[in-house]
Design an enzyme around this catalytic site. Structure first.
Site, PDB file in Angstrom:
ATOM      1  N   LYS A   1      42.765  36.625  40.889  1.00 34.22           N
ATOM      2  CA  LYS A   1      41.641  37.036  40.032  1.00 34.22           C
ATOM      3  C   LYS A   1      40.420  36.138  40.219  1.00 34.22           C
ATOM      4  O   LYS A   1      39.582  36.013  39.327  1.00 34.22           O
ATOM      5  CB  LYS A   1      42.051  37.069  38.549  1.00 34.22           C
ATOM      6  CG  LYS A   1      43.289  37.886  38.253  1.00 34.22           C
ATOM      7  CD  LYS A   1      43.207  39.282  38.847  1.00 34.22           C
ATOM      8  CE  LYS A   1      42.084  40.109  38.250  1.00 34.22           C
ATOM      9  NZ  LYS A   1      41.999  41.467  38.855  1.00 34.22           N
TER      10      LYS A   1
ATOM     11  N   ARG B   1      37.191  30.180  40.486  1.00 32.99           N
ATOM     12  CA  ARG B   1      36.350  30.809  39.469  1.00 32.99           C
ATOM     13  C   ARG B   1      36.545  30.075  38.151  1.00 32.99           C
ATOM     14  O   ARG B   1      37.584  29.431  37.944  1.00 32.99           O
ATOM     15  CB  ARG B   1      36.798  32.275  39.355  1.00 32.99           C
ATOM     16  CG  ARG B   1      36.056  33.145  38.387  1.00 32.99           C
ATOM     17  CD  ARG B   1      36.728  34.501  38.359  1.00 32.99           C
ATOM     18  NE  ARG B   1      36.024  35.490  37.547  1.00 32.99           N
ATOM     19  CZ  ARG B   1      36.499  36.713  37.290  1.00 32.99           C
ATOM     20  NH1 ARG B   1      37.669  37.083  37.806  1.00 32.99           N
ATOM     21  NH2 ARG B   1      35.808  37.542  36.546  1.00 32.99           N
TER      22      ARG B   1
ATOM     23  N   PRO C   1      35.618  45.999  32.464  1.00 31.25           N
ATOM     24  CA  PRO C   1      35.411  45.154  31.265  1.00 31.25           C
ATOM     25  C   PRO C   1      36.659  44.341  30.938  1.00 31.25           C
ATOM     26  O   PRO C   1      37.791  44.816  31.083  1.00 31.25           O
ATOM     27  CB  PRO C   1      35.106  46.179  30.169  1.00 31.25           C
ATOM     28  CG  PRO C   1      34.671  47.420  30.893  1.00 31.25           C
ATOM     29  CD  PRO C   1      35.426  47.431  32.186  1.00 31.25           C
ATOM     30  N   HIS C   2      36.449  43.118  30.516  1.00 29.35           N
ATOM     31  CA  HIS C   2      37.558  42.244  30.132  1.00 29.35           C
ATOM     32  C   HIS C   2      37.991  42.520  28.687  1.00 29.35           C
ATOM     33  O   HIS C   2      37.259  43.141  27.909  1.00 29.35           O
ATOM     34  CB  HIS C   2      37.151  40.771  30.266  1.00 29.35           C
ATOM     35  CG  HIS C   2      37.050  40.326  31.687  1.00 29.35           C
ATOM     36  ND1 HIS C   2      36.547  39.082  32.047  1.00 29.35           N
ATOM     37  CD2 HIS C   2      37.396  40.940  32.849  1.00 29.35           C
ATOM     38  CE1 HIS C   2      36.587  38.958  33.350  1.00 29.35           C
ATOM     39  NE2 HIS C   2      37.096  40.072  33.864  1.00 29.35           N
TER      40      HIS C   2
END
Length: 370
Positions: free
Chosen positions: A126, A207, A337-338
């Site tokens: 991710k 990230r 969208p998270h």
């Protein structure tokens, strides 16, 4: 009636006159044909004799026909051999010129073969590894495996030959690449990859660990309904008040980059590991791809002209290639969208990760700004 021969022809002799005329006409025609053939044949022979005489006169000596044929045949074979050699020299000169124009191609084997990867995207989940792989596949000197082989974490017992046969065929000078993000957090992967190749180049897409954890959780609930809330899984007793983050929960644990990097630095020098800034991969894909191409020793072919930003997805897409009616964007899950997480939970996680991030910055010599 009296005939020219002095004989008298009566009515009975009348039928013999046409026969006689026919015979005379036939004999006359035959004589004409014979005379014509004579003149034709005598004229052709004269032409051949005259032409032959001229030819023999031009040569210094008279040769039998068989010897003339043998000489002419030998001369022809000699000219053919010289012609082939000359053409070969011209071809060689042309090839030499082409190699001179592109000296980097000298001595290359232009047979595509399967070989072990020279570069591996080892993490992180991710973080943007799929986007990086798809972007890198634009480069003509990169041959990348599309699927994740999971060799060094799941299928190591199958052996290197099995692993090699998974790789795409590549020419000399092309870089073979594969991606399996789980390698970065698997304890055995560094040693196993080092045993395969000490020169392999490693790429890690990192990230913001908080954003990464939420993205990881979003993927989990999309595949497994009924999963407890993010808050419940993040903290040991399921409440934020305890301030005890469960660092062993996979979405949290993967973000402890310094912890995982320690294992890799035990086998590989830092200059052999390239870190891709996950956030900049979205905001400036061409810049990040340029640095990756430099790290792999490749010409910077992938540039900003290959990208455009999809405002709907909030993610860069590849501009449509010539002949294609649609641009190439990553799958529907990219840029989705998270899950909605309470700001206090996010703040607590940032506090948790801060010392780990600072240590990671020190180890890599880069400040990622998280």
């Amino acid at each position: 009636m009296t005939s020219v021969f002095g004989t008298s022809l009566g009515a009975a002799g009348a039928p013999y006159v046409p026969r006689l005329l026919h015979k005379l006409l036939f004999m006359f025609s035959l004589a004409v044909v014979c005379a014509s053939l004579y003149f034709i044949l005598s004229g052709c022979c004269d032409f051949i004799l005259v032409d032959t005489a001229k030819h023999l006169k031009q040569t210094s000596q008279l040769l039998p026909l068989t010897e003339l044929f043998q000489r002419n045949n030998a001369s022809f074979e000699k000219r053919a051999t010289v012609g082939v050699r000359s053409a070969s020299r011209v071809g060689s000169a042309g090839a030499t010129g082409a190699v001179g124009a592109q000296s980097s191609n000298a001595g290359k084997d232009w047979t595509a073969t399967r070989r072990l990867p020279q570069a591996i995207i080892i993490g992180v989940k991710k973080g943007g590894t799929r986007a990086l792989l798809e972007f890198l596949r634009l480069h003509p000197d990169i041959r990348a495996l599309g699927t994740e082989p999971h060799f060094f974490d799941r299928h190591y017992s199958r052996g290197l030959n099995w692993y090699r046969n998974l790789m795409p065929k590549a020419l000399e000078g092309q870089v073979v690449l594969e991606k399996t993000p789980r390698y970065f957090v698997t304890a055995d992967s560094p040693g196993r990859i080092h045993a395969m190749s000490q020169e392999v180049k490693l790429i890690v897409v990192v990230r913001d660990p908080v954003t990464r954890a939420i993205s990881d959780y979003t993927q989990i609930i999309s595949k497994t309904p009924g999963v407890p809330s993010f808050e419940t899984l993040t903290f040991h007793n399921g409440t934020e008040e305890a301030l005890k983050v469960d660092s062993m929960w996979s979405p949290i644990w993967i973000g402890l980059y310094a912890l995982h990097l320690e294992r890799w630095l035990a086998y590989f020098p830092l200059e052999q590991i390239h870190f891709v800034h996950g956030e900049r991969l979205v905001s400036d894909p061409a810049g990040e791809l340029g640095r990756v191409q430099d790290f792999l020793g490749l010409q910077r072919i992938i540039t900003d002209k290959h990208f455009y930003f999809n405002k709907t997805k909030g993610f860069p897409c590849l501009k449509k290639p010539e002949g294609s009616s649609k641009p190439h964007c990553l799958g529907r899950t990219k840029g989705r969208p998270h899950a909605d997480i309470h700001p206090q939970i996010i703040l607590r996680l940032r506090q948790f990760y801060q010392p780990h991030n600072l240590r990671f910055y020190q180890m890599t010599g880069q400040d990622f700004g998280w």
